[in-house]
Design an enzyme around this catalytic site. Sequence first.
Site, PDB file in Angstrom:
ATOM      1  N   ASP A  45       0.047  -2.053  -1.702  1.00 38.03           N
ATOM      2  CA  ASP A  45       0.701  -0.836  -2.205  1.00 38.03           C
ATOM      3  C   ASP A  45       1.769  -1.170  -3.236  1.00 38.03           C
ATOM      4  O   ASP A  45       2.191  -2.325  -3.372  1.00 38.03           O
ATOM      5  CB  ASP A  45       1.331  -0.061  -1.036  1.00 38.03           C
ATOM      6  CG  ASP A  45       2.337  -0.893  -0.235  1.00 38.03           C
ATOM      7  OD1 ASP A  45       2.120  -2.106  -0.078  1.00 38.03           O
ATOM      8  OD2 ASP A  45       3.353  -0.330   0.218  1.00 38.03           O
ATOM      9  N   GLU A  86       3.822  -2.146   2.603  1.00 35.09           N
ATOM     10  CA  GLU A  86       5.032  -2.978   2.542  1.00 35.09           C
ATOM     11  C   GLU A  86       6.185  -2.190   1.940  1.00 35.09           C
ATOM     12  O   GLU A  86       7.326  -2.281   2.394  1.00 35.09           O
ATOM     13  CB  GLU A  86       4.771  -4.237   1.695  1.00 35.09           C
ATOM     14  CG  GLU A  86       5.894  -5.272   1.758  1.00 35.09           C
ATOM     15  CD  GLU A  86       7.031  -5.058   0.762  1.00 35.09           C
ATOM     16  OE1 GLU A  86       8.121  -5.600   0.991  1.00 35.09           O
ATOM     17  OE2 GLU A  86       6.842  -4.335  -0.240  1.00 35.09           O
TER      18      GLU A  86
END
Length: 441
Positions: free
Chosen positions: A107, A173
């Site tokens: 991400d 994350e």
Amino acid sequence: MAAPLRHRPLLLAVVLLISGLPRPAHPFTELESDQIARFQEYLRIRTAHPSPDYAGAAAFLLPYAASLGLHTTTLHFTPCKTKPLLLLTWPGTDPSLPSVLLNSHMDSVPAEPELWSHPPFAAHRDPATGRIYARGAQDDKCLPVQYLEAIRGLRAAGFAPARTVHISLVPDEETGGVDGFEKFARSEEFRALNVGFMLDEGQASPTDAFRVFYADRLVWRLIVKAAGAPGHGSRMFDGAAVGNLMDCVETVAGFREAQFGKVKAGEKGPGEVVSVNPVYMKAGIPSPTGFVMNIQPSEAEVGFDLRLPPTEDIEQIKRRVKEEWAPAHKNLTYELMQKGPVMDVAGRPIFTATNESNPWWSVFEQAITSAGGKLSKPEILSSTTDSRFVRQLGIPALGFSPMTNTPILLHDNNEFLEDKVFLRGIKVYEHVIRALSSFQG
Ligand SMILES: [Zn+2]
């Protein structure tokens, strides 16, 4: 319409001026051009929050890894199964040795296209500078492509790792890792990998030395509430709630200045001091037009973001909060919230040693030298990464992204990575993966 012949040299000069210094038409080999194209392809998959396309990332990464002969596994730690965690595995010749894990998050943070010079998901490569512009170019979508291309290079050279090499590609994350590495680190699947050492993301370096991170700071939240006698706005008296809170804010500001001063003076890195910043303040009695202006309120509140190096004396900071920042005799109460553990499973502060006590450190450092690079002084990251979950288990982990002579643009507008820097990173990982996976200690 064609320019008259006699004007053509002038026209050419103008074109050269506005396009910058021309690069050679074909500066890269076919393999290098393919590697850049694969990086761009990954960058074009929109894995930015709030709706990261993890399925698209998996559809790109899994066949890519399989084409290199790696084993692929997809794990899920959420019931909805919309947040895959990919594991790519290059089996070692000696499965009894603990493995090497290379991590990267899929991400990225959002981008505001109107503030970018190039669309953030087009992965445009400026031919004049070689800069590839995209959200995630530095943080950290360069990593899996570099890991995989390094493995391609090592396989082509006939190298076989002694230790098994795993690549983990994790979700979320950027939103704290709750449905990503945090659950993964606690899972049976993670335990079964028998990880001996992990490399995770680092940050770009504006100099020609690579940066390496051996710890993340601890994240705390501090809320201080003040109480005091209410009174007319015109009256001066001691012990009003806002006045008590101002005392707290001033004391904290003094501490903050002392810490920040060490960073400004170059004595310490930004991750090596305690940072404390006010993030909200609440006081006043609302009225239809805003706030009542002639009453001193009986309550007031302030919130601080507090970050501590893991080497800091935690008890001393706690005492400071209790006795100096929010003393009870000033009608101040406080709530200190620690996010995440302070010690690892063995009861030690959570950091990875960067000296001879940690053999992995020496192997890594030598690999960087053999790749023709050098490391700057190891740093504590001022924010957090997924490495903290691994270090908490007592497993050594370093944060490293091979980007030298590159401005630090993570989470920034116009995030870019230069093509040559990206390609050099692949070579660096060839040395690093070869060394780590051959380590017999
Ligand atoms: Zn990152």
